[in-house]
Design a protein around this motif. Structure first.
Motif, PDB file in Angstrom:
ATOM      1  N   PRO A 149       0.329  -5.446 -40.197  1.00 49.63           N
ATOM      2  CA  PRO A 149       1.274  -6.389 -39.587  1.00 49.63           C
ATOM      3  C   PRO A 149       2.654  -5.761 -39.423  1.00 49.63           C
ATOM      4  CG  PRO A 149       0.987  -6.908 -41.906  1.00 49.63           C
ATOM      5  CD  PRO A 149       0.019  -5.799 -41.595  1.00 49.63           C
ATOM      6  N   PHE A 150       3.416  -6.305 -38.491  1.00 43.77           N
ATOM      7  CA  PHE A 150       4.834  -5.952 -38.409  1.00 43.77           C
ATOM      8  C   PHE A 150       5.626  -7.213 -38.102  1.00 43.77           C
ATOM      9  CE2 PHE A 150       3.504  -5.540 -34.011  1.00 43.77           C
ATOM     10  CZ  PHE A 150       4.610  -5.839 -33.234  1.00 43.77           C
ATOM     11  N   ARG A 151       6.908  -7.146 -38.386  1.00 44.84           N
ATOM     12  CA  ARG A 151       7.742  -8.339 -38.292  1.00 44.84           C
ATOM     13  C   ARG A 151       8.610  -8.274 -37.037  1.00 44.84           C
ATOM     14  NH1 ARG A 151       7.941 -11.453 -42.451  1.00 44.84           N
ATOM     15  NH2 ARG A 151       7.577  -9.734 -43.920  1.00 44.84           N
ATOM     16  N   LEU A 152       8.617  -9.376 -36.299  1.00 55.33           N
ATOM     17  CA  LEU A 152       9.432  -9.458 -35.096  1.00 55.33           C
ATOM     18  C   LEU A 152      10.856  -9.864 -35.458  1.00 55.33           C
ATOM     19  CD1 LEU A 152       6.938 -11.364 -32.758  1.00 55.33           C
ATOM     20  CD2 LEU A 152       7.266  -8.896 -32.968  1.00 55.33           C
ATOM     21  N   SER A 191       4.198   4.137 -38.100  1.00 61.73           N
ATOM     22  CA  SER A 191       4.808   3.935 -39.416  1.00 61.73           C
ATOM     23  C   SER A 191       6.149   3.219 -39.301  1.00 61.73           C
ATOM     24  CB  SER A 191       4.978   5.277 -40.128  1.00 61.73           C
ATOM     25  OG  SER A 191       3.716   5.894 -40.339  1.00 61.73           O
ATOM     26  N   ARG A 192       6.853   3.438 -38.187  1.00 63.42           N
ATOM     27  CA  ARG A 192       8.114   2.705 -37.981  1.00 63.42           C
ATOM     28  C   ARG A 192       7.843   1.215 -37.788  1.00 63.42           C
ATOM     29  NH1 ARG A 192       9.727   7.409 -34.761  1.00 63.42           N
ATOM     30  NH2 ARG A 192       9.160   6.313 -32.836  1.00 63.42           N
ATOM     31  N   LEU A 193       6.775   0.889 -37.070  1.00 65.41           N
ATOM     32  CA  LEU A 193       6.417  -0.528 -36.940  1.00 65.41           C
ATOM     33  C   LEU A 193       6.056  -1.110 -38.305  1.00 65.41           C
ATOM     34  CD1 LEU A 193       4.210  -1.171 -33.762  1.00 65.41           C
ATOM     35  CD2 LEU A 193       6.554  -1.902 -34.193  1.00 65.41           C
ATOM     36  N   ALA A 194       5.253  -0.382 -39.073  1.00 73.29           N
ATOM     37  CA  ALA A 194       4.852  -0.864 -40.395  1.00 73.29           C
ATOM     38  C   ALA A 194       6.065  -1.080 -41.293  1.00 73.29           C
ATOM     39  CB  ALA A 194       3.872   0.117 -41.039  1.00 73.29           C
ATOM     40  N   ALA A 195       7.095  -0.257 -41.118  1.00 73.56           N
ATOM     41  CA  ALA A 195       8.284  -0.356 -41.970  1.00 73.56           C
ATOM     42  C   ALA A 195       9.038  -1.665 -41.768  1.00 73.56           C
ATOM     43  CB  ALA A 195       9.212   0.829 -41.714  1.00 73.56           C
ATOM     44  N   THR A 196       8.845  -2.336 -40.631  1.00 74.77           N
ATOM     45  CA  THR A 196       9.512  -3.628 -40.421  1.00 74.77           C
ATOM     46  C   THR A 196       8.979  -4.692 -41.374  1.00 74.77           C
ATOM     47  OG1 THR A 196       7.941  -4.406 -38.736  1.00 74.77           O
ATOM     48  CG2 THR A 196       9.814  -3.086 -37.970  1.00 74.77           C
ATOM     49  N   TRP A 197       7.846  -4.421 -42.018  1.00 67.55           N
ATOM     50  CA  TRP A 197       7.282  -5.350 -43.006  1.00 67.55           C
ATOM     51  C   TRP A 197       8.031  -5.255 -44.335  1.00 67.55           C
ATOM     52  CZ3 TRP A 197       4.761  -9.264 -41.430  1.00 67.55           C
ATOM     53  CH2 TRP A 197       3.956 -10.027 -42.285  1.00 67.55           C
ATOM     54  N   ASN A 198       8.901  -4.257 -44.434  1.00 68.84           N
ATOM     55  CA  ASN A 198       9.811  -4.096 -45.581  1.00 68.84           C
ATOM     56  C   ASN A 198       9.088  -3.983 -46.919  1.00 68.84           C
ATOM     57  OD1 ASN A 198      12.142  -4.218 -43.944  1.00 68.84           O
ATOM     58  ND2 ASN A 198      12.044  -6.457 -43.929  1.00 68.84           N
ATOM     59  N   GLY A 199       7.921  -3.362 -46.911  1.00 64.66           N
ATOM     60  CA  GLY A 199       7.215  -3.120 -48.162  1.00 64.66           C
ATOM     61  C   GLY A 199       6.572  -4.332 -48.787  1.00 64.66           C
ATOM     62  N   ALA A 200       6.579  -5.468 -48.104  1.00 65.83           N
ATOM     63  CA  ALA A 200       5.944  -6.671 -48.646  1.00 65.83           C
ATOM     64  C   ALA A 200       4.427  -6.490 -48.669  1.00 65.83           C
ATOM     65  CB  ALA A 200       6.314  -7.889 -47.804  1.00 65.83           C
ATOM     66  N   PRO A 201       3.725  -7.197 -49.553  1.00 63.97           N
ATOM     67  CA  PRO A 201       2.261  -7.094 -49.569  1.00 63.97           C
ATOM     68  C   PRO A 201       1.676  -7.441 -48.198  1.00 63.97           C
ATOM     69  CG  PRO A 201       3.042  -8.250 -51.520  1.00 63.97           C
ATOM     70  CD  PRO A 201       4.230  -8.088 -50.618  1.00 63.97           C
ATOM     71  N   ALA A 202       0.704  -6.662 -47.767  1.00 65.67           N
ATOM     72  CA  ALA A 202       0.117  -6.842 -46.439  1.00 65.67           C
ATOM     73  C   ALA A 202      -1.394  -6.728 -46.528  1.00 65.67           C
ATOM     74  CB  ALA A 202       0.656  -5.790 -45.472  1.00 65.67           C
ATOM     75  N   THR A 203      -2.076  -7.395 -45.606  1.00 60.92           N
ATOM     76  CA  THR A 203      -3.510  -7.189 -45.441  1.00 60.92           C
ATOM     77  C   THR A 203      -3.708  -6.119 -44.377  1.00 60.92           C
ATOM     78  OG1 THR A 203      -4.089  -9.448 -46.075  1.00 60.92           O
ATOM     79  CG2 THR A 203      -5.707  -8.231 -44.777  1.00 60.92           C
ATOM     80  N   VAL A 204      -4.334  -5.035 -44.772  1.00 61.18           N
ATOM     81  CA  VAL A 204      -4.549  -3.891 -43.887  1.00 61.18           C
ATOM     82  C   VAL A 204      -6.052  -3.727 -43.691  1.00 61.18           C
ATOM     83  CG1 VAL A 204      -4.233  -1.402 -43.619  1.00 61.18           C
ATOM     84  CG2 VAL A 204      -2.430  -2.785 -44.659  1.00 61.18           C
ATOM     85  N   ARG A 205      -6.461  -3.620 -42.442  1.00 63.15           N
ATOM     86  CA  ARG A 205      -7.884  -3.500 -42.125  1.00 63.15           C
ATOM     87  C   ARG A 205      -8.145  -2.200 -41.373  1.00 63.15           C
ATOM     88  NH1 ARG A 205     -11.048  -8.665 -41.240  1.00 63.15           N
ATOM     89  NH2 ARG A 205     -10.065 -10.190 -42.607  1.00 63.15           N
ATOM     90  N   THR A 206      -9.243  -1.557 -41.731  1.00 63.42           N
ATOM     91  CA  THR A 206      -9.698  -0.368 -41.015  1.00 63.42           C
ATOM     92  C   THR A 206     -11.068  -0.669 -40.426  1.00 63.42           C
ATOM     93  OG1 THR A 206      -8.517   1.064 -42.559  1.00 63.42           O
ATOM     94  CG2 THR A 206     -10.208   2.087 -41.182  1.00 63.42           C
ATOM     95  N   TYR A 207     -11.219  -0.420 -39.128  1.00 65.78           N
ATOM     96  CA  TYR A 207     -12.444  -0.740 -38.399  1.00 65.78           C
ATOM     97  C   TYR A 207     -13.185   0.554 -38.081  1.00 65.78           C
ATOM     98  CZ  TYR A 207      -9.946  -5.147 -37.753  1.00 65.78           C
ATOM     99  OH  TYR A 207      -9.262  -6.317 -37.968  1.00 65.78           O
ATOM    100  N   LEU A 208     -14.451   0.607 -38.479  1.00 66.25           N
ATOM    101  CA  LEU A 208     -15.266   1.812 -38.314  1.00 66.25           C
ATOM    102  C   LEU A 208     -16.525   1.451 -37.535  1.00 66.25           C
ATOM    103  CD1 LEU A 208     -14.932   2.984 -42.020  1.00 66.25           C
ATOM    104  CD2 LEU A 208     -13.663   3.901 -40.063  1.00 66.25           C
TER     105      LEU A 208
END
Length: 353
Positions: A103-106, A221-238
């Motif tokens: 996720p990233f924050r608008l 990684s810059r987009l991810a940084a807008t989440w400010n280190g808060a806990p996130a759900t991260v999914r990897t699709y294979l």
């Protein structure tokens, strides 16, 4: 996700699902009979190991994807995505696919969009991509007029949101408002650039491709940084990998649970068997009936409707999806209840997994 969706809150037996099919047939519609072949979509089927897919061997499956899900994750996105790409390089071939979502924050203020958006950094054979998706707090499909008074605000927000994301990613993409719609155009015509629903009062996304597999690691990684280190759900699709490859992907950073999604070809009356195979947490969906609403509501706007069967937690629900509301909002629930014989509530799907 551009659809309007209602569902029956109560859990049903499969016998009640078949009875609904008979009810729809009595209304002049053509629901699937029990022995008809249908496509059953399976999601969120939690497994302990990749070989548990064998439980679906009685049915032909397609589009099989193993998802690594990390909840409350607070790691380094650059390192995580890079680790997956390292394994991907050893097993990549035509038809394989690996992507990592975060996720990233608008930036605000926002009145019509969710402040939480999502991006995917992905790797396909011979190229990489970055995909960005945003979503509005309400879905107004094309043809509905109930949001016309808010369209100027929606256009301003959507344009600004896309411009901010594109600037963070440093992409050669221009955003403009043309004929009261948001338009995105790549300045590099040689690069595949895909855009879905930029003008929709609902979800919108774009995808930019590159032949350099490493090009988007830092921008993502810059987009991810807008989440400010808060806990996130991260999914990897294979998708498209051998069991050997899937086992090696399991060596990438611990803490993930595993879930399959796929489609299975079966008869309608085999849905209870598939639901049992993916128990206890798996979810399935299949279409029971499709029709144009003017067949039953000749005085209303014509809409395409799908009556679907949703299976989870050992039981079933009914959902109805429409590409637009054929009746005024206040009349929709009552009409759908008369159609299905069940209480129905408005239940849009969540904007992101």
């Amino acid at each position: 996700m551009r659809e309007r969706r209602w569902e029956s809150p109560a859990q049903l037996s499969f016998g009640e699902v078949l009875a609904l099919g008979e009810r729809l047939a009595a209304l002049g519609l053509t629901p699937s009979p029990p022995a008809k072949d249908v496509i059953c979509y399976v999601e969120e089927w939690t497994v302990a190991a990749p070989d548990e897919l064998d439980q679906l061997d009685p049915w032909a499956t397609e589009d099989v994807t193993l998802v690594h899900i990390r909840e409350d994750w607070q790691g380094d996105f650059f390192l995580l995505a890079g680790a997956y790409h390292t394994v991907y390089q050893r097993y990549q071939e035509l038809g394989t696919y690996c992507s990592v979502s975060h996720p990233f924050r608008l930036a605000g203020p926002l009145r019509l969009h969710h402040p939480r958006a999502m991006f995917w950094l992905g790797f396909r054979h011979a190229h990489a991509f970055i995909r960005v998706r945003v979503h509005t707090t309400d879905v107004v499909p094309p043809g509905e007029t109930r949001a016309d008074a808010r369209r100027d605000l929606w256009l301003e927000e959507r344009q600004r949101i896309f411009e901010d994301a594109i600037a963070l990613l440093d992409l050669p993409v221009d955003v403009a408002v043309e004929q009261r719609s948001v338009a995105l155009r790549s300045r590099d015509q040689a690069v595949p650039f895909l855009c879905s629903w930029p003008d929709a009062f609902g979800p919108g996304q774009f995808e930019y491709n590159t032949s350099d597999a490493f090009e988007f690691l830092v921008p993502a990684s810059r987009l991810a940084a807008t989440w400010n280190g808060a806990p996130a759900t991260v999914r990897t699709y294979l998708t498209g990998f051998s069991e050997e490859a899937l086992r090696e992907f399991q060596t990438v950073e611990g803490g993930a649970r595993y879930a399959y999604r796929c489609s299975a070809h079966c008869q309608l009356d085999e849905l209870p068997e598939i639901l049992q195979a993916i128990a206890p947490e798996g979810r399935l969906y299949a279409t029971l009936c499709e029709f144009q609403t003017q067949i039953l509501q000749p005085g209303g706007e014509d809409a395409s409707a799908i009556v679907g069967v949703v299976g989870m937690e050992g039981g079933f629900q009914i959902e109805v999806r429409l590409n637009r509301a054929p009746l005024p909002e206040e009349a929709m629930a009552g009409w759908l209840e008369s159609l299905t014989g069940l209480p129905m509530t408005y239940a849009p799907l969540p904007p992101f997994p």
